[in-house]
Enzyme design. Structure first.
Site, PDB file in Angstrom:
ATOM      1  N   SER A   1      44.476  21.193 -17.010  1.00 38.41           N
ATOM      2  CA  SER A   1      43.707  20.566 -15.924  1.00 38.41           C
ATOM      3  C   SER A   1      43.294  19.163 -16.346  1.00 38.41           C
ATOM      4  O   SER A   1      42.632  18.984 -17.369  1.00 38.41           O
ATOM      5  CB  SER A   1      42.429  21.381 -15.646  1.00 38.41           C
TER       6      SER A   1
ATOM      7  N   HIS B   1      33.609   0.087 -15.281  1.00 41.50           N
ATOM      8  CA  HIS B   1      33.345   0.269 -13.840  1.00 41.50           C
ATOM      9  C   HIS B   1      33.962   1.581 -13.389  1.00 41.50           C
ATOM     10  O   HIS B   1      35.144   1.846 -13.648  1.00 41.50           O
ATOM     11  CB  HIS B   1      33.964  -0.894 -13.060  1.00 41.50           C
TER      12      HIS B   1
ATOM     13  N   ASP C   1      34.756   3.972 -10.118  1.00 46.52           N
ATOM     14  CA  ASP C   1      34.835   4.001  -8.645  1.00 46.52           C
ATOM     15  C   ASP C   1      34.707   5.423  -8.131  1.00 46.52           C
ATOM     16  O   ASP C   1      35.652   6.200  -8.214  1.00 46.52           O
ATOM     17  CB  ASP C   1      36.195   3.448  -8.188  1.00 46.52           C
TER      18      ASP C   1
ATOM     19  N   GLY D   1      44.960  -2.360  -6.511  1.00 44.67           N
ATOM     20  CA  GLY D   1      46.249  -3.021  -6.288  1.00 44.67           C
ATOM     21  C   GLY D   1      46.365  -3.808  -5.004  1.00 44.67           C
ATOM     22  O   GLY D   1      47.462  -4.217  -4.626  1.00 44.67           O
TER      23      GLY D   1
ATOM     24  N   ASP E   1      34.750  -7.362  -6.772  1.00 40.92           N
ATOM     25  CA  ASP E   1      35.500  -6.125  -6.927  1.00 40.92           C
ATOM     26  C   ASP E   1      36.689  -6.093  -5.964  1.00 40.92           C
ATOM     27  O   ASP E   1      36.522  -5.944  -4.768  1.00 40.92           O
ATOM     28  CB  ASP E   1      34.564  -4.943  -6.638  1.00 40.92           C
TER      29      ASP E   1
ATOM     30  N   GLY F   1      41.215  -7.109  -6.378  1.00 37.94           N
ATOM     31  CA  GLY F   1      42.181  -8.215  -6.429  1.00 37.94           C
ATOM     32  C   GLY F   1      41.848  -9.270  -7.452  1.00 37.94           C
ATOM     33  O   GLY F   1      42.317 -10.405  -7.365  1.00 37.94           O
TER      34      GLY F   1
ATOM     35  N   GLY G   1      40.950  -3.643 -11.916  1.00 35.42           N
ATOM     36  CA  GLY G   1      41.656  -2.371 -12.063  1.00 35.42           C
ATOM     37  C   GLY G   1      43.090  -2.639 -12.498  1.00 35.42           C
ATOM     38  O   GLY G   1      43.430  -2.554 -13.671  1.00 35.42           O
TER      39      GLY G   1
HETATM   40  C1  DX5 Z   1      38.616  -0.604  -4.556  1.00 36.65           C
HETATM   41  C2  DX5 Z   1      37.824  -0.370  -5.823  1.00 36.65           C
HETATM   42  C3  DX5 Z   1      38.097  -1.440  -6.850  1.00 36.65           C
HETATM   43  C4  DX5 Z   1      39.515  -1.392  -7.306  1.00 36.65           C
HETATM   44  C5  DX5 Z   1      39.855  -2.601  -8.113  1.00 36.65           C
HETATM   45  O1  DX5 Z   1      38.198   0.301  -3.594  1.00 36.65           O
HETATM   46  O2  DX5 Z   1      36.433  -0.419  -5.532  1.00 36.65           O
HETATM   47  O3  DX5 Z   1      37.254  -1.269  -8.003  1.00 36.65           O
HETATM   48  O4  DX5 Z   1      39.724  -0.224  -8.056  1.00 36.65           O
HETATM   49  O5  DX5 Z   1      41.228  -2.517  -8.338  1.00 36.65           O
HETATM   50  P1  DX5 Z   1      42.079  -3.863  -8.362  1.00 36.65           P
HETATM   51  O6  DX5 Z   1      41.481  -4.701  -9.461  1.00 36.65           O
HETATM   52  O7  DX5 Z   1      43.479  -3.374  -8.667  1.00 36.65           O
HETATM   53  O8  DX5 Z   1      41.944  -4.484  -7.016  1.00 36.65           O
END
Ligand code: DX5
Length: 214
Positions: free
Chosen positions: A16, A38, A40, A150, A178, A180, A200
């Site tokens: 799992s 961070h 999410d 992404g 947060d 892009g 991310g």
């Molecule tokens: C989007 C999230 C972001 C995202 C950032 O809903 O809140 O934290 O994971 O990912 P990138 O940096 O790839 O845009």
């Protein structure tokens, strides 16, 4: 299961991932010099995706030596504040759009012992948080529509960052970006006075934000 795999009763092992070692990833990014971690949290209701819950936060907490910055993309927020605080969150960020009583939510986050953040989706103006500036320690400007990584940076958010900088004045409030964030967009938002850059894809999928030369 692929359609052509014949049914069989051989013993199969299915680890799992709930018990996966998220810690290894966290330790790796901290060894690379990240300042915060961070997380999410998404509920599949407030945003069209489901990710982590408090149990995952508990699991990674022992590995986080820096700051566990937890963004609650959930609605309602209030019933879950205590659980995410107990899970070890340093910062809990609620979305202004999650409603209904933002001022009370922010007070409850601080009362639970966490720093309080508020997040603004792209269509939400900076003025939406004008009356809670003294209740927050961070404002998170979504530069993508929340729900997945992404996506491309929404350039029109830059004036919102500048406006928030003006509104905050000399209050000790972080401006977090947060969505892009890449080596190309990081200098743009840093110049607009953002001081926390969430990354991310740029951090985990082959790019690297690095520290913008500002
Ligand atoms: C989007 C999230 C972001 C995202 C950032 O809903 O809140 O934290 O994971 O990912 P990138 O940096 O790839 O845009």
């Amino acid at each position: 299961m692929s359609g052509n795999s014949a049914f069989n009763r051989d013993i199969k092992i299915a680890p799992s991932v709930l018990s996966a070692d998220f810690g290894a990833e966290v330790e790796a990014i901290e060894q690379q010099g990240c300042d915060w971690v961070h997380v999410d949290v998404m509920d599949g209701h407030f945003v069209p995706n489901i990710t982590f819950g408090q149990q995952t936060c508990e699991a990674i907490r022992p590995h986080v030596k820096t700051v566990m910055d937890v963004q609650l993309m959930i609605a309602p927020v209030d019933p879950f504040i205590e659980a995410f605080a107990k899970a070890g969150s340093d910062i809990l960020t609620a979305h202004v759009e999650a409603r209904p009583h933002l001022d009370r939510t922010l007070q409850a986050i601080r009362a639970a012992g966490c720093k309080a953040g508020v997040a603004l989706n792209p269509a939400t103006p900076a003025e939406a948080i004008a009356h809670v500036l003294d209740r927050i320690d961070l404002v998170c400007v979504m530069t993508v529509n929340p729900g997945s990584g992404g996506q491309s940076f929404i350039q029109s958010m830059v004036p919102k960052v500048e406006r928030l900088r003006e509104m905050i004045g000399d209050r000790p409030v972080h401006i977090e970006i947060d969505g892009g964030v890449t080596a190309e967009t990081a200098p743009v938002v840093a110049a607009a006075a953002a001081d926390v850059l969430v990354a991310g894809s740029a951090a985990f999928k082959g790019g690297c934000v690095g520290r913008p030369e500002v």
